[in-house]
Design a protein around this motif. Structure first.
Motif, PDB file in Angstrom:
ATOM      1  N   VAL A  95     -10.601   7.920  53.899  1.00  0.00           N
ATOM      2  CA  VAL A  95     -12.018   7.950  53.541  1.00  0.00           C
ATOM      3  C   VAL A  95     -12.402   9.405  53.305  1.00  0.00           C
ATOM      4  O   VAL A  95     -12.141  10.262  54.161  1.00  0.00           O
ATOM      5  CB  VAL A  95     -12.902   7.344  54.644  1.00  0.00           C
ATOM      6  CG1 VAL A  95     -14.369   7.395  54.236  1.00  0.00           C
ATOM      7  CG2 VAL A  95     -12.486   5.908  54.933  1.00  0.00           C
ATOM      8  N   ASN A 244      -4.780   2.542  51.535  1.00  0.00           N
ATOM      9  CA  ASN A 244      -6.051   2.170  50.929  1.00  0.00           C
ATOM     10  C   ASN A 244      -6.951   3.407  50.919  1.00  0.00           C
ATOM     11  O   ASN A 244      -6.704   4.377  51.645  1.00  0.00           O
ATOM     12  CB  ASN A 244      -6.718   1.061  51.744  1.00  0.00           C
ATOM     13  CG  ASN A 244      -5.789  -0.108  51.983  1.00  0.00           C
ATOM     14  OD1 ASN A 244      -5.382  -0.785  51.050  1.00  0.00           O
ATOM     15  ND2 ASN A 244      -5.442  -0.336  53.248  1.00  0.00           N
ATOM     16  N   TYR A 246     -11.234   5.023  50.211  1.00  0.00           N
ATOM     17  CA  TYR A 246     -12.648   4.933  49.885  1.00  0.00           C
ATOM     18  C   TYR A 246     -13.121   6.369  49.692  1.00  0.00           C
ATOM     19  O   TYR A 246     -13.055   7.178  50.631  1.00  0.00           O
ATOM     20  CB  TYR A 246     -13.442   4.255  50.994  1.00  0.00           C
ATOM     21  CG  TYR A 246     -14.902   4.005  50.645  1.00  0.00           C
ATOM     22  CD1 TYR A 246     -15.329   2.748  50.219  1.00  0.00           C
ATOM     23  CD2 TYR A 246     -15.848   5.018  50.724  1.00  0.00           C
ATOM     24  CE1 TYR A 246     -16.653   2.522  49.893  1.00  0.00           C
ATOM     25  CE2 TYR A 246     -17.175   4.808  50.390  1.00  0.00           C
ATOM     26  CZ  TYR A 246     -17.571   3.544  49.980  1.00  0.00           C
ATOM     27  OH  TYR A 246     -18.888   3.323  49.643  1.00  0.00           O
ATOM     28  N   TYR A 255     -13.246   2.505  45.834  1.00  0.00           N
ATOM     29  CA  TYR A 255     -12.279   2.045  46.819  1.00  0.00           C
ATOM     30  C   TYR A 255     -11.083   1.454  46.085  1.00  0.00           C
ATOM     31  O   TYR A 255     -11.171   1.097  44.905  1.00  0.00           O
ATOM     32  CB  TYR A 255     -12.909   1.001  47.747  1.00  0.00           C
ATOM     33  CG  TYR A 255     -13.303  -0.280  47.047  1.00  0.00           C
ATOM     34  CD1 TYR A 255     -12.456  -1.386  47.032  1.00  0.00           C
ATOM     35  CD2 TYR A 255     -14.535  -0.378  46.383  1.00  0.00           C
ATOM     36  CE1 TYR A 255     -12.815  -2.547  46.373  1.00  0.00           C
ATOM     37  CE2 TYR A 255     -14.905  -1.531  45.731  1.00  0.00           C
ATOM     38  CZ  TYR A 255     -14.046  -2.616  45.724  1.00  0.00           C
ATOM     39  OH  TYR A 255     -14.399  -3.766  45.071  1.00  0.00           O
ATOM     40  N   HIS A 270     -18.252   0.639  44.454  1.00  0.00           N
ATOM     41  CA  HIS A 270     -18.972  -0.127  45.479  1.00  0.00           C
ATOM     42  C   HIS A 270     -20.492  -0.013  45.418  1.00  0.00           C
ATOM     43  O   HIS A 270     -21.193  -0.974  45.761  1.00  0.00           O
ATOM     44  CB  HIS A 270     -18.490   0.332  46.856  1.00  0.00           C
ATOM     45  CG  HIS A 270     -19.045  -0.446  48.001  1.00  0.00           C
ATOM     46  ND1 HIS A 270     -18.870  -1.811  48.131  1.00  0.00           N
ATOM     47  CD2 HIS A 270     -19.798  -0.058  49.074  1.00  0.00           C
ATOM     48  CE1 HIS A 270     -19.466  -2.224  49.236  1.00  0.00           C
ATOM     49  NE2 HIS A 270     -20.045  -1.189  49.821  1.00  0.00           N
TER      50      HIS A 270
END
Length: 369
Positions: A95, A244, A246, A255, A270
């Motif tokens: 993130v 993954n 974001y 994301y 998003h």
């Protein structure tokens, strides 16, 4: 349509992510329950499709969600064992954002209030560990080692399958024409049959607009497009070496997921509203304005990727005014329970939402926060 009336303890209207988990939970508890789905199981018309969904405990939206996430994690692991199929992949999450960005401020608060595993990285540290990312020098990066993704259609299919194995009845490709509530039961008319149920649970996603409006809640339906890309560099973006992510940027919050099959890297945006008035009016074809912002993100963050689009799909967010979920007994009908408005971040909660809605239908309350 048959003249006889089919009777159930509880009927579940809408058997997508939340509805299938609720159907399974009720059947497991021994209720005589039916699910009514206007499309097929794990269809691509609503909000629970597109191969994968993120799951994470570090919740920048609000730390109050974390007790529910703790339970959701337990339930996903338990359900995966019962399903006998891999549904939850714990491969970590990057993130990233500016220090004053909403996502970083949210994570700072989350980690301050809850003891969750994480690493806070500088851009140089992140670059050495994940050289695929090219992030601005002033960014803060968190790595969440216990985050991952869920196989969304497989999960819905397994909830529906195990619900039926536990005694649930599932009606697919069947539309509800009307429902009426009185003190004793719910009368439901579909395009194929008449049903009488003691309780009704509404989990019909964007199609719950009538019920939401009756509660005085004005919610938006956002059209969101997910993309998959191949690349000459795709080997560096596969599951065994790529997390993954974001990333919050000035032009959107993006994301994505590693390549888990031949379709390649999956990416979505998003936060940018794509407002539609009604779910049946959402455009399912690719529009000229859909992809440029995704390509802009790839060029900035993955400059070596050289994307070749392989697939896309359109899904919907049902957005409440405060982006929080609606889980409650109908104010006029105590035998009608509504689960709606999951605002683009609900699927990871599906099994615990199933517990909450089952509690509300059976007991009128729940021990969950």
């Amino acid at each position: 349509m048959s003249g006889s009336i089919e009777k159930y303890d509880i009927a579940v209207l809408g058997v997508g992510g939340m509805g299938s988990a609720t159907l399974y939970t009720l059947a497991k508890r021994g209720l005589n329950v039916c699910g009514i789905e206007q499309f097929g199981v794990a269809h691509d018309r609503g909000s629970s499709h597109g191969e994968t969904r993120l799951i994470r405990k570090a919740y920048f939206e609000h730390p109050d969600y974390i007790p529910l996430l703790n339970r959701a994690y337990d339930l996903w692991h338990e359900f995966e064992k019962k399903a006998g199929e891999k549904l939850f992949v714990e491969n970590g999450l990057i993130v990233a954002g500016k220090p004053d960005s909403e996502v970083i401020k949210g994570l700072d608060l989350c980690y301050e209030k809850h003891n969750l595993p994480h690493e806070k990285l500088t851009v140089n540290e992140a670059r050495k560990r994940f050289p695929q990312f090219h992030l601005p020098e002033d960014f803060i990066i968190y790595f969440d080692p216990i985050a991952g993704f869920l196989y969304v259609e497989k999960s819905v299919e397994k909830f529906a399958e195990l619900g039926q194995k536990n005694g649930a009845t599932l009606y697919t490709n069947e539309k509800v024409l009307t429902w009426q509530a009185n003190k004793n039961h719910i009368s439901i008319t579909t395009d194929r049959r008449k049903i009488a149920a003691g309780k009704l649970i509404i989990t019909s996603g964007a199609w719950a607009n009538r019920e939401m409006l009756s509660l005085g809640i004005d919610f938006d339906i956002w059209r969101k497009v997910l993309f998959w890309y191949d690349s000459p560099e795709i080997a560096n973006y596969k599951l065994d070496g790529f997390p993954n992510f974001y990333v919050e940027l000035d032009f959107g919050s993006f994301y994505g997921f590693p390549a888990v099959n031949e379709m390649g890297l999956k990416i979505g945006e998003h936060e940018i509203p794509g407002i539609s008035s009604l779910p049946d009016e959402v455009r399912r074809t690719l529009q000229p304005s859909d992809e440029p912002v995704i390509l802009q993100f790839i060029e900035k963050v993955f400059p070596r990727f050289q994307p070749v689009r392989t697939n896309f799909t359109v899904c919907m967010y049902t957005i409440t005014p405060d982006f929080n979920f609606i889980l409650d007994v109908h104010p006029e009908y105590e035998n009608v329970i509504i689960g709606a408005g999951f605002s683009g971040h609900g699927f990871k909660f599906a099994p615990v939402i199933g517990e909450i809605l089952a509690d509300l239908a059976i007991d009128g309350s729940t021990s969950h926060p």
